[in-house]
Design a protein around this motif. Sequence first.
Motif, PDB file in Angstrom:
ATOM      1  N   ASN A 173       7.140  36.029  35.330  1.00 48.65           N
ATOM      2  CA  ASN A 173       6.156  36.176  34.262  1.00 48.65           C
ATOM      3  C   ASN A 173       5.225  34.973  34.136  1.00 48.65           C
ATOM      4  OD1 ASN A 173       8.951  37.538  32.892  1.00 48.65           O
ATOM      5  ND2 ASN A 173       7.103  38.796  32.892  1.00 48.65           N
ATOM      6  N   VAL A 174       5.780  33.770  34.325  1.00 50.00           N
ATOM      7  CA  VAL A 174       5.004  32.549  34.081  1.00 50.00           C
ATOM      8  C   VAL A 174       5.285  31.530  35.179  1.00 50.00           C
ATOM      9  CG1 VAL A 174       4.721  30.566  32.522  1.00 50.00           C
ATOM     10  CG2 VAL A 174       4.981  32.871  31.566  1.00 50.00           C
ATOM     11  N   PHE A 175       4.219  30.867  35.660  1.00 45.57           N
ATOM     12  CA  PHE A 175       4.372  29.675  36.487  1.00 45.57           C
ATOM     13  C   PHE A 175       4.273  28.462  35.571  1.00 45.57           C
ATOM     14  CE2 PHE A 175       2.977  32.002  40.475  1.00 45.57           C
ATOM     15  CZ  PHE A 175       4.175  31.786  41.142  1.00 45.57           C
ATOM     16  N   LEU A 176       5.228  27.561  35.667  1.00 40.46           N
ATOM     17  CA  LEU A 176       5.296  26.439  34.742  1.00 40.46           C
ATOM     18  C   LEU A 176       4.377  25.281  35.105  1.00 40.46           C
ATOM     19  CD1 LEU A 176       9.174  26.227  34.226  1.00 40.46           C
ATOM     20  CD2 LEU A 176       7.478  27.128  32.603  1.00 40.46           C
ATOM     21  N   HIS A 187       3.333  23.595  27.784  1.00 42.12           N
ATOM     22  CA  HIS A 187       2.496  24.719  27.332  1.00 42.12           C
ATOM     23  C   HIS A 187       2.942  26.027  27.968  1.00 42.12           C
ATOM     24  CE1 HIS A 187      -1.012  27.095  26.272  1.00 42.12           C
ATOM     25  NE2 HIS A 187      -1.244  27.329  27.559  1.00 42.12           N
ATOM     26  N   GLN A 188       3.185  26.012  29.269  1.00 43.94           N
ATOM     27  CA  GLN A 188       3.592  27.237  29.963  1.00 43.94           C
ATOM     28  C   GLN A 188       5.005  27.659  29.561  1.00 43.94           C
ATOM     29  OE1 GLN A 188       1.567  29.117  31.552  1.00 43.94           O
ATOM     30  NE2 GLN A 188      -0.120  27.645  31.548  1.00 43.94           N
ATOM     31  N   LEU A 189       5.875  26.697  29.290  1.00 45.07           N
ATOM     32  CA  LEU A 189       7.210  27.038  28.809  1.00 45.07           C
ATOM     33  C   LEU A 189       7.119  27.739  27.460  1.00 45.07           C
ATOM     34  CD1 LEU A 189      10.297  26.882  29.190  1.00 45.07           C
ATOM     35  CD2 LEU A 189      10.229  24.659  28.034  1.00 45.07           C
ATOM     36  N   ALA A 202      12.138  36.996  29.780  1.00 47.22           N
ATOM     37  CA  ALA A 202      11.038  36.511  30.609  1.00 47.22           C
ATOM     38  C   ALA A 202      11.600  35.635  31.717  1.00 47.22           C
ATOM     39  CB  ALA A 202      10.020  35.725  29.778  1.00 47.22           C
ATOM     40  N   VAL A 203      10.858  35.558  32.826  1.00 48.55           N
ATOM     41  CA  VAL A 203      11.232  34.717  33.962  1.00 48.55           C
ATOM     42  C   VAL A 203      10.119  33.717  34.219  1.00 48.55           C
ATOM     43  CG1 VAL A 203      11.852  34.643  36.402  1.00 48.55           C
ATOM     44  CG2 VAL A 203      12.573  36.590  34.995  1.00 48.55           C
ATOM     45  N   ALA A 204      10.470  32.448  34.263  1.00 52.50           N
ATOM     46  CA  ALA A 204       9.509  31.390  34.559  1.00 52.50           C
ATOM     47  C   ALA A 204       9.913  30.680  35.848  1.00 52.50           C
ATOM     48  CB  ALA A 204       9.439  30.388  33.409  1.00 52.50           C
ATOM     49  N   ILE A 205       8.922  30.338  36.651  1.00 54.59           N
ATOM     50  CA  ILE A 205       9.165  29.634  37.915  1.00 54.59           C
ATOM     51  C   ILE A 205       8.436  28.300  37.888  1.00 54.59           C
ATOM     52  CG2 ILE A 205       8.639  29.617  40.394  1.00 54.59           C
ATOM     53  CD1 ILE A 205       9.252  32.561  40.500  1.00 54.59           C
ATOM     54  N   GLY A 206       9.156  27.260  38.309  1.00 52.75           N
ATOM     55  CA  GLY A 206       8.569  25.933  38.437  1.00 52.75           C
ATOM     56  C   GLY A 206       8.944  25.312  39.761  1.00 52.75           C
ATOM     57  N   HIS A 207       8.628  24.040  39.905  1.00 52.71           N
ATOM     58  CA  HIS A 207       8.875  23.321  41.154  1.00 52.71           C
ATOM     59  C   HIS A 207       9.433  21.939  40.833  1.00 52.71           C
ATOM     60  CE1 HIS A 207       5.842  26.422  41.879  1.00 52.71           C
ATOM     61  NE2 HIS A 207       6.379  26.520  43.087  1.00 52.71           N
ATOM     62  N   PRO A 208      10.086  21.296  41.790  1.00 55.91           N
ATOM     63  CA  PRO A 208      10.758  20.021  41.488  1.00 55.91           C
ATOM     64  C   PRO A 208       9.814  18.827  41.427  1.00 55.91           C
ATOM     65  CG  PRO A 208      11.173  20.640  43.761  1.00 55.91           C
ATOM     66  CD  PRO A 208      10.417  21.784  43.144  1.00 55.91           C
ATOM     67  N   HIS A 209       8.660  18.987  40.754  1.00 58.26           N
ATOM     68  CA  HIS A 209       7.754  17.862  40.550  1.00 58.26           C
ATOM     69  C   HIS A 209       8.335  16.939  39.472  1.00 58.26           C
ATOM     70  CE1 HIS A 209       5.055  20.270  42.897  1.00 58.26           C
ATOM     71  NE2 HIS A 209       4.802  21.133  41.928  1.00 58.26           N
ATOM     72  N   PRO A 210       8.112  15.641  39.568  1.00 55.13           N
ATOM     73  CA  PRO A 210       8.604  14.731  38.528  1.00 55.13           C
ATOM     74  C   PRO A 210       8.126  15.110  37.128  1.00 55.13           C
ATOM     75  CG  PRO A 210       7.904  13.482  40.448  1.00 55.13           C
ATOM     76  CD  PRO A 210       7.501  14.909  40.695  1.00 55.13           C
ATOM     77  N   THR A 211       6.866  15.546  37.012  1.00 54.88           N
ATOM     78  CA  THR A 211       6.357  15.936  35.695  1.00 54.88           C
ATOM     79  C   THR A 211       7.090  17.162  35.159  1.00 54.88           C
ATOM     80  OG1 THR A 211       4.599  17.181  36.814  1.00 54.88           O
ATOM     81  CG2 THR A 211       4.059  14.967  36.022  1.00 54.88           C
ATOM     82  N   THR A 212       7.398  18.095  36.035  1.00 49.11           N
ATOM     83  CA  THR A 212       8.124  19.303  35.617  1.00 49.11           C
ATOM     84  C   THR A 212       9.531  18.946  35.173  1.00 49.11           C
ATOM     85  OG1 THR A 212       6.854  20.604  37.221  1.00 49.11           O
ATOM     86  CG2 THR A 212       8.858  21.604  36.328  1.00 49.11           C
ATOM     87  N   MET A 213      10.201  18.086  35.924  1.00 48.25           N
ATOM     88  CA  MET A 213      11.570  17.704  35.578  1.00 48.25           C
ATOM     89  C   MET A 213      11.619  16.992  34.228  1.00 48.25           C
ATOM     90  SD  MET A 213      13.521  18.868  37.977  1.00 48.25           S
ATOM     91  CE  MET A 213      12.352  20.241  37.909  1.00 48.25           C
TER      92      MET A 213
END
Length: 299
Positions: A173-176, A187-189, A202-213
């Motif tokens: 549903n959402v890219f983080l 914001h995306q969360l 809902a399903v959200a997908i992210g990536h192991p970026h330092p900002t995301t973590m």
Amino acid sequence: MAKIWSLLCFTLLLFTFNTQAARLAIVIDDVGYRVNEDNKLLQLPVAVSIAILPNSPYGRKIAEKAHQQGREILIHLPMAPLSQQPLEKNTLHPAMNREEIARIMQDAIQKVPHAVGMNNHMGSAMTSNLRSMEKVMQVLSQSRLYFLDSVTIGNTQVTKAAMGTPVPVLRRNVFLDNIQTEAETRHQLNRAITLARRQGSAVAIGHPHPTTMRALQHALARLPDDIELVTPGMLLNGDQTARNGIKPRETKPVPETQWEALKRVKKILSDNALFNTLNRYMQKLWGNQAGAQNPRRTV
């Protein structure tokens, strides 16, 4: 009056349980290349799932660590995009026949131990091709894995391709973190939380970026009470681990028991000023009615 009060209490309880029904699944893609980031990822709540690139240098090691935690693991299968960009080894292309697709997928399954699901890495060209995705689903139907459509293109054919097969399908549903800032991830969360409340999940997908973590470490520790963090498999009809013949392991955080839920409802209601005012009024009213029906005897 007592019936009205009972109905009001029941409505409040029903409202409280409904607000706790929203379920949010988070998957972190592209795992297996960055040891430091991947290890930080494993410090997130265990309900956060990971999708491992099968030909990454550290994918197997991370899969074993995640499995020991009880974390849900997906195979992040490379698929061809429409754009020209560097591709992972063994990227699926629409021109491949079923045998070649099967060989690559079986190799990926061997390289990512303990996986219970699969999602596409890139793949706008592949997932928009119905015939190609039908081949993928035919192969996947023999592995008892579910498929999470990353939805990297609007006219994805994944759900249609899975029809007539036993492969369960979920959609992102959402890219983080399309924009790599902590503010954007938060914001995306929040968007994902709003969708979960509206849709039930809902399903959200992210990536192991330092900002995301960093954003997730802070935000997931403060999730609203009406949001339950779950794995993608828990969003499918029935327990995915039971369907795969895997003995479920105890994980943290675990879903609360009915008794714990009732205690939480009691606390919510006891902190509600309107509820307490009504409660005092009804107690007084019932006391007056009891006195009228059972007047004190005098001697």
